[in-house]
Scaffold this motif. Structure first.
Motif, PDB file in Angstrom:
ATOM      1  N   ILE A 222     -34.086  30.987 -35.945  1.00 19.69           N
ATOM      2  CA  ILE A 222     -32.886  30.584 -35.495  1.00 19.69           C
ATOM      3  C   ILE A 222     -33.110  29.824 -34.310  1.00 19.69           C
ATOM      4  O   ILE A 222     -33.894  29.792 -33.193  1.00 19.69           O
ATOM      5  CB  ILE A 222     -32.047  32.036 -34.884  1.00 19.69           C
ATOM      6  CG1 ILE A 222     -32.187  32.806 -36.154  1.00 19.69           C
ATOM      7  CG2 ILE A 222     -30.771  31.641 -34.593  1.00 19.69           C
ATOM      8  CD1 ILE A 222     -31.687  34.267 -35.945  1.00 19.69           C
ATOM      9  N   VAL A 223     -32.593  28.490 -34.491  1.00 16.87           N
ATOM     10  CA  VAL A 223     -32.964  27.418 -33.726  1.00 16.87           C
ATOM     11  C   VAL A 223     -31.852  26.349 -33.124  1.00 16.87           C
ATOM     12  O   VAL A 223     -30.788  26.459 -33.751  1.00 16.87           O
ATOM     13  CB  VAL A 223     -33.794  26.317 -34.568  1.00 16.87           C
ATOM     14  CG1 VAL A 223     -34.224  25.139 -33.693  1.00 16.87           C
ATOM     15  CG2 VAL A 223     -34.854  26.900 -35.383  1.00 16.87           C
ATOM     16  N   PHE A 224     -31.785  26.258 -31.757  1.00 12.57           N
ATOM     17  CA  PHE A 224     -30.517  25.435 -31.186  1.00 12.57           C
ATOM     18  C   PHE A 224     -31.652  24.361 -30.359  1.00 12.57           C
ATOM     19  O   PHE A 224     -32.545  24.472 -29.673  1.00 12.57           O
ATOM     20  CB  PHE A 224     -30.114  26.599 -30.134  1.00 12.57           C
ATOM     21  CG  PHE A 224     -29.113  25.703 -29.172  1.00 12.57           C
ATOM     22  CD1 PHE A 224     -27.811  25.419 -29.464  1.00 12.57           C
ATOM     23  CD2 PHE A 224     -29.716  25.115 -28.077  1.00 12.57           C
ATOM     24  CE1 PHE A 224     -27.126  24.707 -28.602  1.00 12.57           C
ATOM     25  CE2 PHE A 224     -28.883  24.166 -27.099  1.00 12.57           C
ATOM     26  CZ  PHE A 224     -27.545  24.212 -27.600  1.00 12.57           C
ATOM     27  N   ARG A 225     -31.113  23.028 -30.843  1.00 10.56           N
ATOM     28  CA  ARG A 225     -31.724  22.049 -30.282  1.00 10.56           C
ATOM     29  C   ARG A 225     -30.496  21.139 -29.584  1.00 10.56           C
ATOM     30  O   ARG A 225     -29.395  20.927 -30.299  1.00 10.56           O
ATOM     31  CB  ARG A 225     -32.513  21.044 -31.244  1.00 10.56           C
ATOM     32  CG  ARG A 225     -33.448  22.121 -32.103  1.00 10.56           C
ATOM     33  CD  ARG A 225     -33.736  21.220 -33.337  1.00 10.56           C
ATOM     34  NE  ARG A 225     -34.601  20.014 -32.814  1.00 10.56           N
ATOM     35  CZ  ARG A 225     -35.763  20.099 -32.589  1.00 10.56           C
ATOM     36  NH1 ARG A 225     -36.436  21.237 -32.823  1.00 10.56           N
ATOM     37  NH2 ARG A 225     -36.566  19.121 -32.174  1.00 10.56           N
ATOM     38  N   LYS A 342     -28.893  19.867 -33.050  1.00 14.86           N
ATOM     39  CA  LYS A 342     -29.019  20.855 -34.398  1.00 14.86           C
ATOM     40  C   LYS A 342     -28.967  22.284 -34.071  1.00 14.86           C
ATOM     41  O   LYS A 342     -29.684  22.713 -33.136  1.00 14.86           O
ATOM     42  CB  LYS A 342     -30.092  20.618 -35.122  1.00 14.86           C
ATOM     43  CG  LYS A 342     -29.950  20.734 -36.709  1.00 14.86           C
ATOM     44  CD  LYS A 342     -31.469  20.633 -37.354  1.00 14.86           C
ATOM     45  CE  LYS A 342     -31.619  19.232 -37.838  1.00 14.86           C
ATOM     46  NZ  LYS A 342     -32.726  19.031 -38.679  1.00 14.86           N
ATOM     47  N   ALA A 343     -28.135  23.082 -34.857  1.00 13.92           N
ATOM     48  CA  ALA A 343     -28.421  24.274 -34.918  1.00 13.92           C
ATOM     49  C   ALA A 343     -28.464  25.009 -36.429  1.00 13.92           C
ATOM     50  O   ALA A 343     -27.827  24.784 -36.970  1.00 13.92           O
ATOM     51  CB  ALA A 343     -27.234  25.180 -33.870  1.00 13.92           C
ATOM     52  N   GLU A 344     -29.674  25.735 -36.444  1.00 11.96           N
ATOM     53  CA  GLU A 344     -29.917  26.360 -37.931  1.00 11.96           C
ATOM     54  C   GLU A 344     -30.273  27.457 -37.963  1.00 11.96           C
ATOM     55  O   GLU A 344     -31.254  27.887 -37.001  1.00 11.96           O
ATOM     56  CB  GLU A 344     -30.372  25.267 -38.689  1.00 11.96           C
ATOM     57  CG  GLU A 344     -31.757  24.748 -38.425  1.00 11.96           C
ATOM     58  CD  GLU A 344     -32.478  23.510 -39.069  1.00 11.96           C
ATOM     59  OE1 GLU A 344     -31.803  22.832 -39.600  1.00 11.96           O
ATOM     60  OE2 GLU A 344     -33.730  23.503 -38.870  1.00 11.96           O
ATOM     61  N   ILE A 345     -30.534  28.198 -39.053  1.00 15.14           N
ATOM     62  CA  ILE A 345     -31.209  29.252 -39.409  1.00 15.14           C
ATOM     63  C   ILE A 345     -32.263  29.067 -40.683  1.00 15.14           C
ATOM     64  O   ILE A 345     -31.594  28.453 -41.812  1.00 15.14           O
ATOM     65  CB  ILE A 345     -30.258  30.479 -39.660  1.00 15.14           C
ATOM     66  CG1 ILE A 345     -29.181  30.681 -38.898  1.00 15.14           C
ATOM     67  CG2 ILE A 345     -30.856  31.737 -40.105  1.00 15.14           C
ATOM     68  CD1 ILE A 345     -27.815  31.421 -39.451  1.00 15.14           C
ATOM     69  N   ARG A 370     -27.094  25.543 -41.837  1.00  8.52           N
ATOM     70  CA  ARG A 370     -27.105  24.363 -40.670  1.00  8.52           C
ATOM     71  C   ARG A 370     -25.943  24.776 -40.243  1.00  8.52           C
ATOM     72  O   ARG A 370     -24.828  24.652 -40.761  1.00  8.52           O
ATOM     73  CB  ARG A 370     -27.428  23.323 -41.355  1.00  8.52           C
ATOM     74  CG  ARG A 370     -27.291  22.167 -39.901  1.00  8.52           C
ATOM     75  CD  ARG A 370     -27.853  20.854 -40.328  1.00  8.52           C
ATOM     76  NE  ARG A 370     -26.915  20.188 -41.349  1.00  8.52           N
ATOM     77  CZ  ARG A 370     -27.553  19.614 -42.400  1.00  8.52           C
ATOM     78  NH1 ARG A 370     -28.925  19.631 -42.715  1.00  8.52           N
ATOM     79  NH2 ARG A 370     -26.685  19.066 -42.970  1.00  8.52           N
ATOM     80  N   LEU A 371     -25.742  25.551 -39.024  1.00 11.15           N
ATOM     81  CA  LEU A 371     -24.351  25.876 -38.272  1.00 11.15           C
ATOM     82  C   LEU A 371     -23.757  24.411 -37.721  1.00 11.15           C
ATOM     83  O   LEU A 371     -22.585  24.341 -37.921  1.00 11.15           O
ATOM     84  CB  LEU A 371     -24.713  26.593 -36.982  1.00 11.15           C
ATOM     85  CG  LEU A 371     -25.689  27.685 -37.478  1.00 11.15           C
ATOM     86  CD1 LEU A 371     -25.650  28.629 -36.272  1.00 11.15           C
ATOM     87  CD2 LEU A 371     -25.005  28.820 -38.491  1.00 11.15           C
ATOM     88  N   GLN A 372     -24.437  23.458 -37.355  1.00 11.06           N
ATOM     89  CA  GLN A 372     -24.227  22.158 -36.959  1.00 11.06           C
ATOM     90  C   GLN A 372     -25.138  21.182 -36.684  1.00 11.06           C
ATOM     91  O   GLN A 372     -26.380  21.563 -36.573  1.00 11.06           O
ATOM     92  CB  GLN A 372     -23.372  22.509 -35.474  1.00 11.06           C
ATOM     93  CG  GLN A 372     -24.300  22.688 -34.562  1.00 11.06           C
ATOM     94  CD  GLN A 372     -23.520  23.226 -32.957  1.00 11.06           C
ATOM     95  OE1 GLN A 372     -22.662  23.955 -33.310  1.00 11.06           O
ATOM     96  NE2 GLN A 372     -24.093  22.861 -32.093  1.00 11.06           N
ATOM     97  N   PRO A 373     -24.893  19.826 -36.783  1.00 10.20           N
ATOM     98  CA  PRO A 373     -23.718  19.543 -37.205  1.00 10.20           C
ATOM     99  C   PRO A 373     -23.953  19.366 -38.579  1.00 10.20           C
ATOM    100  O   PRO A 373     -24.803  19.735 -39.157  1.00 10.20           O
ATOM    101  CB  PRO A 373     -23.812  17.951 -36.466  1.00 10.20           C
ATOM    102  CG  PRO A 373     -25.329  17.556 -36.412  1.00 10.20           C
ATOM    103  CD  PRO A 373     -25.935  18.943 -36.159  1.00 10.20           C
ATOM    104  N   SER A 374     -22.571  18.694 -39.327  1.00 14.80           N
ATOM    105  CA  SER A 374     -22.351  18.934 -40.669  1.00 14.80           C
ATOM    106  C   SER A 374     -22.878  19.944 -41.261  1.00 14.80           C
ATOM    107  O   SER A 374     -24.061  20.362 -42.061  1.00 14.80           O
ATOM    108  CB  SER A 374     -23.436  17.584 -41.334  1.00 14.80           C
ATOM    109  OG  SER A 374     -23.394  16.415 -40.427  1.00 14.80           O
TER     110      SER A 374
END
Ligand code: BG6
Length: 484
Positions: A222-225, A342-345, A370-374
């Motif tokens: 689970i990533v937040f950049r 980017k934020a994604e799982i 992908r939670l964001q963007p797009s």
């Protein structure tokens, strides 16, 4: 929505959060007809001595991009702004809150039909240090009075405390003044479209039910950049760091939804019960499963001390000790001033046993949300390389929201969550025991960092973060896939 008058009181009205998030979210709700002018009144409260019009002009620029706005939009902005009044006072003064109550009551009388109810929503867009006094003032002077069918609710923002002890202290303080059903602890990640989609995805698809466990899943990331640094928030950020700012709340909430068991129903309490169980099953974090970083230039901010030990980047592996997840690392990673936003799982599946195609090196199945963007969901699959040869290639099944749901506007997280508070739906808010369990996981690690026992590694601003984080990922069993 119910009948009667609705007063929304934004405390900390001249601050950044109110301007950038709270008022724009209220405006969007107004524009879509969820806030009716004949019922709603909005109050800004803060210490600064300014007039109603000063507040209106301060927030105006955040509501809409005026250069693209139609005359109709501008009219809507003006109508909305007319609903806002400003009251100034300090956060611990009885007079200030008595005055606020008087203003609210006068409007209620004006807007309330005889049988209507009084609904008061207090939004604390404030630093937590003033929560105790503000909550006391609200409960003493400003709760709804004219009838019993109405309500008083308070919305609080993170950070809720700095560690287990301070969070519990804050919770008991607020808990003495308000019932849990009146307290809405916002974690805005719970208002994001693809986070809200997780329950549907997991429990309304037969496809995933048998796969979602330790037998098939190798690891979850689970990533937040963010591709910018602390930008003027250094003073605030330095007291908290990336773990308290992002991981302990936003990423951990996402982890709960990815890992929880199926709730017995969609009732908020049933869902929150399952989330608490996941949190309580997390094992103590091991130092060797943590990499911390601090970007170069972070300490150039004059509000950050020269010897700051605060991480702006962290990768932390969590282990969930239960039948479904034992042995599966959940890798939480967050960083500021990186090379992308980017934020994604990422759910990575295990290798195929008995690999007759010898395609193991081309990568594993991976399901990415992908939670964001797009906003998007895509699944990395092996397929036959089209053509005469029998060779394999990794490709993707791709559901990208912009393409699939053309013309659909995805609501802002704050907009959705504020609407929930008016409707009285606590599903997407953090319950007290959830908060406690979340702090229990991270407090020992945070104390080790605060005591200087763990130090952040330097990384270049605009990079991927410390290379040691990639090494930890690999050690945890993540296999980089190359795709096509
Ligand atoms: C906030 C953090 O909670 O979330 C910020 O305090 C961060 O540091 C922000 O930038 C990120 O939110 P979003 O919705 O832009 O991912």
């Amino acid at each position: 929505l119910e009948n009667g008058s609705l007063s929304i009181i934004v405390l900390g009205a001249s601050g950044d959060l109110a301007k950038k998030k709270t008022f724009p979210a209220l405006f969007n709700l107004f524009r879509q007809g969820f806030l009716q002018p004949e019922e709603v009144h909005i109050f800004g409260y803060a210490r600064t001595k300014i007039s109603d019009d000063d507040l209106r002009s301060r927030i105006r620029g955040y509501l809409i991009r005026e250069k693209d706005a139609s005359p109709k939009d501008l009219e809507t902005v003006n109508e909305f702004l007319q609903l806002i009044k400003y009251v100034s006072g300090s956060y611990d003064s009885a007079e200030g809150f008595q005055l606020l109550d008087k203003e609210i009551s006068e409007n209620e009388v004006a807007k309330n039909s005889a049988e209507g109810s009084s609904r008061r929503l207090f939004y604390l867009a404030l630093p937590p240090s003033v929560y105790p006094s503000v909550c006391k003032m609200i409960s003493h002077y400003c709760t709804n009075k004219i009838d019993l069918s109405g309500w008083t609710r308070i919305v609080v923002e993170k950070p809720f405390g700095k560690d287990l002890e301070s969070a519990e202290e804050l919770s008991s303080h607020i808990g003495e003044l308000f019932d849990e059903s009146q307290i809405y602890r916002i974690d805005h990640y719970l208002g994001k479209e693809l986070v809200q989609n997780l329950l549907v995805l997991r429990f309304a698809n037969r496809l995933f039910l048998p796969l979602w466990n330790r037998d098939n899943i190798a690891n979850v990331q689970i990533v937040f950049r963010e591709d910018f640094g602390t930008e003027g928030r250094g003073g605030y950020f330095d007291q908290y760091g990336i773990i308290r700012d992002i991981i302990q709340n936003h990423l951990l909430q996402v982890l709960c939804l990815v890992a929880m068991e199926k709730p017995i129903s969609l009732k908020p309490e049933h869902i929150r019960d399952e989330k608490v169980k996941v949190l309580q099953s997390v094992l103590p974090i091991k130092d060797e499963e943590v990499v911390l970083g601090q970007y170069d230039g972070y300490k150039d901010d004059p509000t950050v001390p020269d010897d700051s030990n605060t991480p702006t980047f962290a990768t932390v592996v969590l282990r969930i000790h239960n039948e479904r997840w034992e042995g599966v690392p959940f890798i939480l990673k967050a960083g500021k001033a990186l090379n992308s936003r980017k934020a994604e799982i990422r759910v990575q599946f295990k290798d195929v046993p008995g690999d007759i195609f010898k395609c193991k090196k081309q990568g594993r199945n991976e399901f990415v949300i992908r939670l964001q963007p797009s906003e998007a969901m895509y699944m990395k699959l092996m397929v036959k390389q089209p053509g005469l040869e029998m060779s394999t290639v990794q490709s993707e099944l791709d559901l990208s929201y912009a393409q699939r749901y053309q013309g659909v506007t995805i609501p802002e997280a704050y907009e959705r969550l504020i609407l929930d508070t008016i409707r009285g739906d606590q599903q997407h808010f953090v319950r007290r025991d959830e908060l406690k369990a979340a702090w229990e996981i991270f407090t020992p690690l945070l104390h080790r960092i605060d005591d200087g026992k763990l130090k952040p590694l330097p990384y270049k601003s605009g990079s991927r973060g410390p290379t040691e984080a990639d090494e930890l990922l690999e050690k945890s069993g993540y296999v980089q896939t190359h795709g096509y």
